[in-house]
Motif scaffolding. Structure first.
Motif, PDB file in Angstrom:
ATOM      1  N   PRO A 187       3.808  -4.638  -4.870  1.00  0.00           N
ATOM      2  CA  PRO A 187       3.263  -3.283  -4.660  1.00  0.00           C
ATOM      3  C   PRO A 187       3.948  -2.581  -3.492  1.00  0.00           C
ATOM      4  O   PRO A 187       4.436  -3.225  -2.561  1.00  0.00           O
ATOM      5  N   ILE A 188       3.964  -1.262  -3.561  1.00  0.00           N
ATOM      6  CA  ILE A 188       4.494  -0.450  -2.472  1.00  0.00           C
ATOM      7  C   ILE A 188       3.428   0.577  -2.088  1.00  0.00           C
ATOM      8  O   ILE A 188       2.558   0.926  -2.890  1.00  0.00           O
ATOM      9  N   PRO A 189       3.449   1.058  -0.840  1.00  0.00           N
ATOM     10  CA  PRO A 189       2.436   2.045  -0.423  1.00  0.00           C
ATOM     11  C   PRO A 189       2.539   3.329  -1.250  1.00  0.00           C
ATOM     12  O   PRO A 189       3.630   3.811  -1.556  1.00  0.00           O
ATOM     13  N   ALA A 190       1.401   3.861  -1.612  1.00  0.00           N
ATOM     14  CA  ALA A 190       1.371   5.108  -2.377  1.00  0.00           C
ATOM     15  C   ALA A 190       1.602   6.293  -1.444  1.00  0.00           C
ATOM     16  O   ALA A 190       1.126   6.297  -0.300  1.00  0.00           O
ATOM     17  N   PRO A 191       2.344   7.298  -1.883  1.00  0.00           N
ATOM     18  CA  PRO A 191       2.529   8.497  -1.044  1.00  0.00           C
ATOM     19  C   PRO A 191       1.206   9.242  -0.899  1.00  0.00           C
ATOM     20  O   PRO A 191       0.307   9.134  -1.734  1.00  0.00           O
ATOM     21  N   ASP A 192       1.078  10.004   0.162  1.00  0.00           N
ATOM     22  CA  ASP A 192      -0.188  10.688   0.438  1.00  0.00           C
ATOM     23  C   ASP A 192      -0.245  12.101  -0.132  1.00  0.00           C
ATOM     24  O   ASP A 192      -1.136  12.872   0.212  1.00  0.00           O
ATOM     25  N   ASP A 193       0.716  12.450  -1.020  1.00  0.00           N
ATOM     26  CA  ASP A 193       0.695  13.812  -1.570  1.00  0.00           C
ATOM     27  C   ASP A 193       0.189  13.847  -3.006  1.00  0.00           C
ATOM     28  O   ASP A 193       0.277  14.871  -3.673  1.00  0.00           O
ATOM     29  N   VAL A 194      -0.327  12.738  -3.507  1.00  0.00           N
ATOM     30  CA  VAL A 194      -0.907  12.701  -4.851  1.00  0.00           C
ATOM     31  C   VAL A 194      -2.116  11.773  -4.823  1.00  0.00           C
ATOM     32  O   VAL A 194      -2.083  10.709  -4.204  1.00  0.00           O
ATOM     33  N   VAL A 195      -3.200  12.214  -5.471  1.00  0.00           N
ATOM     34  CA  VAL A 195      -4.461  11.474  -5.452  1.00  0.00           C
ATOM     35  C   VAL A 195      -4.984  11.372  -6.876  1.00  0.00           C
ATOM     36  O   VAL A 195      -4.863  12.320  -7.662  1.00  0.00           O
ATOM     37  N   LEU A 196      -5.588  10.234  -7.194  1.00  0.00           N
ATOM     38  CA  LEU A 196      -6.209  10.055  -8.496  1.00  0.00           C
ATOM     39  C   LEU A 196      -7.725  10.140  -8.347  1.00  0.00           C
ATOM     40  O   LEU A 196      -8.336   9.342  -7.627  1.00  0.00           O
TER      41      LEU A 196
END
Length: 586
Positions: free
Chosen positions: A45-54
């Motif tokens: 896994p890699i850290p998710a960017p903070d410019d998209v949210v589910l």
């Protein structure tokens, strides 16, 4: 078929085999797909960017006891209320990964409520369309389900799959045109491209999966009201199902994930330029052709099977490493084809070289086995000595044995050629075997003479080599006695030989031209052994003469008669000569 023609055909075959992976590149997609799945699992896994949210519709949001929403489907007005909440708090864009096909089951008022609630943000709300495939009476039906409300931008929520049915990429313009060819235009663009505000390329955009479901940043629908404003500000918000009970589960390198989670990874990669891209067709062909030429050049350089095998392994590892590094940089290379090129061509050339070298080894083995004993040959092959292949020579110590038939020249002048060669072959067969049995080297046959050495190219010590030469000489004399008895029974005149043995320094190595080399020894020690052999004419009772040097090495092991000092041609001082009687009884 001649060997040169066969070598030419092999050269053509292994070079042509470089083109086979190019032809099979589309078929090798399964191997490339497997490799990419393994690379994802290796990377983790890699850290998710903070410019998209589910904003996920999870199992808890569907439970009436845990939330006010209740079971699915929810009224579209309530879904619009979720979107309005995040838009009011600064969301840049809202993506509905829910297909609102047909009128709402809750009536026209529900559709009007959805439209009215989101009208102020009409250009920032994206609705989904989907391709639905159904089997009916043996036929496959494909439907393009568009949203009921056409006033909002529409994106196609669809992904390309690899050969194993695993999600791989967002379809590009070429693949999209094939998918939507049966349907009237205008065709919707891929949702991931619309949401990330990027153009749709001709080729597919590979998805850089963020990780397994449990590690993706998902905010449940029931918790929207409790989130701080900066949770949504200037972010792309995907609203969609994450509950397995609602279906829409897709296979990914990290296991099953909902379509909304896959869309989250796709948008994140496109917005941050962290996705994957394949090569254009022209560039792909250029890369494959260039690599084929490079492999052809590199594989043609080694002259041995081992060298070709090592070059093959190095080229294969280079292709593998380049594929992995390119993947880490977001570029898809046809790794299977790139690795198969040197593997296939290298294996063919290695096999051809190995077969040719095996024939040469068998030939050299047969030639060498007639000059040295099997044990000595094994020792030579085990050692790292390059005596047989090194040009020139070096100084060594050895024992030289020289033998010649006495009075045979006059006899040979009156014999028929066939009888002469037959007699000499019987004689040499009798005297060569003892040399090999004592680990000696059959240097050369000169007419009716034989020259042998003990101690080259493998030296066991002067004393042991001297004893081996003496034992061989005695066995040669005994074998000649047996041969003479056979000749007398055949009515032929017996043979008489003389032998000289000396131990000293020689120069051992390869003599000859670049086209033909012969391993031999030269030097004063060789000349002295030859002179001792010639002295046997003066001492007919002593067919084996040894020098003082040999006698001193094994004085306690042999019985000799001292024959005095003798002047020898080419030797500065008289030489002590001994007649060999036999080995000491003890």
């Amino acid at each position: 078929m001649s060997s040169s023609r066969r070598r030419f055909l092999f050269a053509v075959v292994w070079r042509c085999s470089l083109l086979l992976p190019v032809v099979l590149a589309p078929v090798l997609g399964r191997a490339d797909a497997t490799a990419r799945q393994l690379l994802f699992q290796w990377r983790g896994p890699i850290p998710a960017p903070d410019d998209v949210v589910l904003l996920g519709i999870d199992e808890a949001s569907l439970d009436p006891q845990l939330s006010a929403f209740g079971p699915w489907p929810w009224p579209r007005a309530e879904q619009a209320a979720l979107a309005r909440e995040v838009l009011r708090k600064g969301a840049r864009r809202v993506v509905f990964n829910i297909v609102h096909a047909g009128p709402s089951s809750f009536g026209p008022a529900d559709d009007r409520g959805f439209h009215d609630a989101l009208k102020p943000w009409q250009d920032r709300v994206l609705l989904s369309a989907s391709l639905v495939r159904q089997q009916w009476e043996g036929f496959e039906q494909v439907q393009l389900r568009r949203p009921w409300d056409q006033s909002f931008p529409v994106g196609l929520s669809a992904f390309s799959l690899d050969a194993f049915g695993m999600v791989q990429s967002v379809p590009g313009a070429e693949r999209l045109a094939q998918m939507l060819a049966p349907f009237t235009r205008p065709h919707p663009r891929p949702m991931a491209h619309l949401a990330a505000a990027v153009s749709t390329r001709s080729g597919d955009d590979g998805i850089n999966f963020l990780g397994p479901s449990g590690q993706l940043p998902v905010i449940p629908a029931w918790a929207v009201g409790s989130q701080a404003e900066n949770t949504w500000r200037d972010k792309v918000v995907v609203i969609g199902s994450t509950a397995p009970s609602l279906g829409d589960q897709l296979e990914t390198p990290f296991g099953q994930q909902s379509g909304s989670e896959v869309l989250l990874s796709a948008i994140a990669g496109l917005q941050n330029d962290r996705g994957f891209r394949g090569l254009d067709h022209s560039v792909l062909l250029a890369v494959l052709a260039g690599w084929a030429l490079l492999c052809c050049w590199r594989l043609s350089l080694p002259s041995t099977a081992l060298g070709t095998a090592m070059t093959t392994a190095a080229s294969t590892l280079l292709a593998m490493g380049s594929t992995v590094l390119a993947w880490c940089a977001g570029l898809w290379l046809p790794g299977a084809a790139l690795m198969l090129m040197p593997m296939l061509a290298g294996a063919l050339r290695t096999a051809a070289q190995f077969q040719r070298e095996s024939v040469q080894r068998r030939f050299l083995h047969s030639v060498l086995s007639r000059r040295v004993s099997p044990n000595l040959m094994r020792d030579m092959l085990r050692s790292s000595s390059d005596s047989w292949t090194r040009l020139g020579g070096r100084r060594e110590r050895c024992v030289v044995l020289f033998t010649d038939l006495v009075g045979f020249t006059a006899r040979s002048n009156v014999m028929e050629a066939e009888a002469l060669f037959g007699l000499l072959n019987r004689y040499f067969e009798a005297i060569a075997a003892p040399v090999l049995a004592e680990q000696g080297l059959l240097d050369k046959f000169i007419g009716d003479a034989l020259m042998a050495e003990f101690g080259v190219p493998v030296h066991r010590g002067d004393r042991l080599e001297a004893l081996a030469a003496v034992r061989a000489a005695l066995a040669m004399q005994a074998n000649l006695d047996d041969l003479n008895r056979q000749l007398q029974e055949e009515g032929l005149e017996p043979l008489r030989q003389g032998m000289g043995i000396h131990c000293g320094e020689v120069i051992a190595g390869n003599l000859g031209s670049k086209d033909r080399l012969e391993y031999t020894v030269i030097g004063a020690a060789v000349n002295l052994a030859s002179r001792l052999e010639s002295l046997t004419r003066q001492f007919p009772d002593y067919p084996i003469l040894i020098s003082g040097e040999v006698r001193d090495l094994i004085a306690d092991l042999v019985v000799v008669d001292e024959l005095g000092l003798h002047a020898v041609k080419g030797w500065p001082q008289p030489v002590a000569v001994y007649g060999l009687v036999g080995l000491h009884p003890n």
